[in-house]
Design an enzyme around this catalytic site. Structure first.
Site, short mmCIF file in Angstrom:
data_model
loop_
_atom_site.label_atom_id
_atom_site.label_comp_id
_atom_site.label_asym_id
_atom_site.label_seq_id
_atom_site.Cartn_x
_atom_site.Cartn_y
_atom_site.Cartn_z
N THR A 216 -3.84 4.44 -36.99
CA THR A 216 -4.63 3.24 -37.61
C THR A 216 -5.32 2.59 -36.32
OG1 THR A 216 -2.62 2.67 -38.92
CG2 THR A 216 -4.09 0.87 -38.45
N CYS B 200 -7.04 2.71 -9.30
CA CYS B 200 -5.88 3.59 -9.71
C CYS B 200 -5.07 4.16 -8.50
CB CYS B 200 -6.51 4.50 -10.56
SG CYS B 200 -7.66 4.08 -11.79
#
Ligand SMILES: *Cc1c(COP(=O)(O)O)cnc(C)c1O
Length: 385
Positions: free
Chosen positions: A241, A329
């Site tokens: 979805t 990161c």
């Protein structure tokens, strides 16, 4: 958290603040229009139509067709998808993939996974400024090469690659070409109608949109098998979805960023150049990392000889100034950045690197205040060592 009063945020390559307009635009899609865009009743159909309108806006930003835009959960998913897709659908043709040594971990770690699966990877070297030379790519191509993936703009040193030349080489050899454009989209002009690009990754939170949403551009007719299996969303190419509010936010952020792209790029690069000149001329033993010409407008990466940038970053934080070393990161590990290593920096210079990434909301006062703090902290650190 949330203190915006005096804080100087200079880490826009890690993420950007969401535009207030984007939040306003998203909110109704969280409480009023909570329907599922796959539902057959009117509310569902309207949402489906809204998603297609956004697809048109996003496509327009790179001169693509709306049906070539597939919503994803962000840059990491788009990058993973392209590499895994090529490995799966083209392994009958060959098992060789070419990328660069300075890619984001979303590319590099997926490449390491594919190497463990038996694929052959070539990591193209870059020169001192971080460029992949077209001739070097040409030489790396083999009869069994199935994909070339080179980032549009680097997230640490801002280098803008010669994407047109690299794409043309891929096209000439009938090899699929992907570019991670997460740092570039809505910051510099991109035109897939005149640049041979088969796949392009984008993430909303790098241009004033929300986190956890992005898209993949896949040129019409290019083979693309799903990464996620399930429902028939996104023409059966990406199940799940849709993140409706996130996609609405991404569309609004793209519209705002694309509309002001030239203006913001001008502002950011003039602040960047001002800071760069002050650092390089007023603080001894400093070095610019990356290209002085072809780089992202807001990106500055400098090394301070003999300084551990982790300490400098922590000192700047005490003044509410937020910058980074390597990429966000990799800040957890103390190893020098693979990008700085690849452009030939010694461990010492790589560990002394500061990445300052400027956004459209930054001011000259903030830049000068940042400079004064950097100068006094660097002086202090050099005195004690
Ligand atoms: C931020 C970034 C990504 C990862 O995108 P997410 O949406 O955070 O997953 C990938 N590539 C580059 C170059 C990036 O800067």
């Amino acid at each position: 958290m949330g203190a915006t009063y005096k804080m100087i945020y200079l880490d826009h390559a890690a993420t950007t603040a969401v535009y207030p307009e984007v939040i306003r635009e998203m909110t109704p899609y969280l409480h009023d229009y909570y329907y599922n865009p796959s539902s057959s009743y009117k509310e569902g159909r309207l949402l489906h139509k809204k998603l297609d309108q956004i697809r048109t806006v996003l496509a327009g930003g790179i001169h693509a067709k709306p049906q070539e835009i597939i919503f994803t959960s962000g840059g990491t998913e788009s990058d993973n998808w392209v590499l895994v897709n090529a490995a799966r659908s083209l392994c009958g043709k060959g098992r060789h993939i070419i990328t660069s040594a300075i890619e984001h971990h979303a590319i590099l770690h997926t490449c390491h996974f594919l190497e463990n699966c038996g694929f052959d990877l070539t990591y193209l070297p870059v020169n001192r400024e971080g460029f992949v030379a077209p001739a070097v790519l040409e030489k790396a191509i083999r009869p069994d090469t199935i994909l070339i993936s080179v980032m549009y703009a680097n997230n640490e040193i801002g280098t803008l690659q010669p994407i047109r030349e690299l794409g043309q080489i891929a096209q000439k050899n009938s090899i699929l070409f992907h570019t991670d454009a997460v740092q570039a989209y809505a910051h510099v002009p991109i035109d897939v109608s005149s640049t041979p690009i088969d796949f392009l990754s984008v993430s909303a939170h790098k241009f004033g949109g929300p986190k956890g949403v992005g898209f993949l551009y896949a040129k019409e007719g290019t083979p693309l098998s799903p990464l996620l299996y399930g429902g028939a969303q996104e023409q059966g190419r990406r199940a799940g979805t849709e993140n409706v509010a996130g996609i609405v936010g991404m569309g609004c952020a793209a519209q705002l960023s694309l509309e002001h792209m030239t203006e913001y790029a001008g502002q950011e690069s003039s602040l960047r150049d001002h800071l760069m000149h002050r650092i390089l001329s007023e603080i001894p033993m400093t070095r610019l990392n990356g290209s002085s010409q072809k780089r992202l407008p807001g990106n500055l990466n400098v090394s301070f000889y003999g300084i551990d940038s982790a300490t400098l970053i922590a000192m700047l934080e005490t003044k509410d100034i937020y910058v980074s070393g390597g990429s966000a990161c990799s800040s957890a590990d103390q190893a020098p950045s693979h990008v700085l290593h690849s452009i030939g920096l010694s461990d010492e210079m790589a560990l002394g690197a500061l990445r300052i990434t400027i956004g459209h909301e930054n001011t000259m006062e903030e830049i000068n205040e940042t400079f004064e703090n950097i100068r006094s902290f660097v002086q202090k650190l050099r005195q004690i060592s």
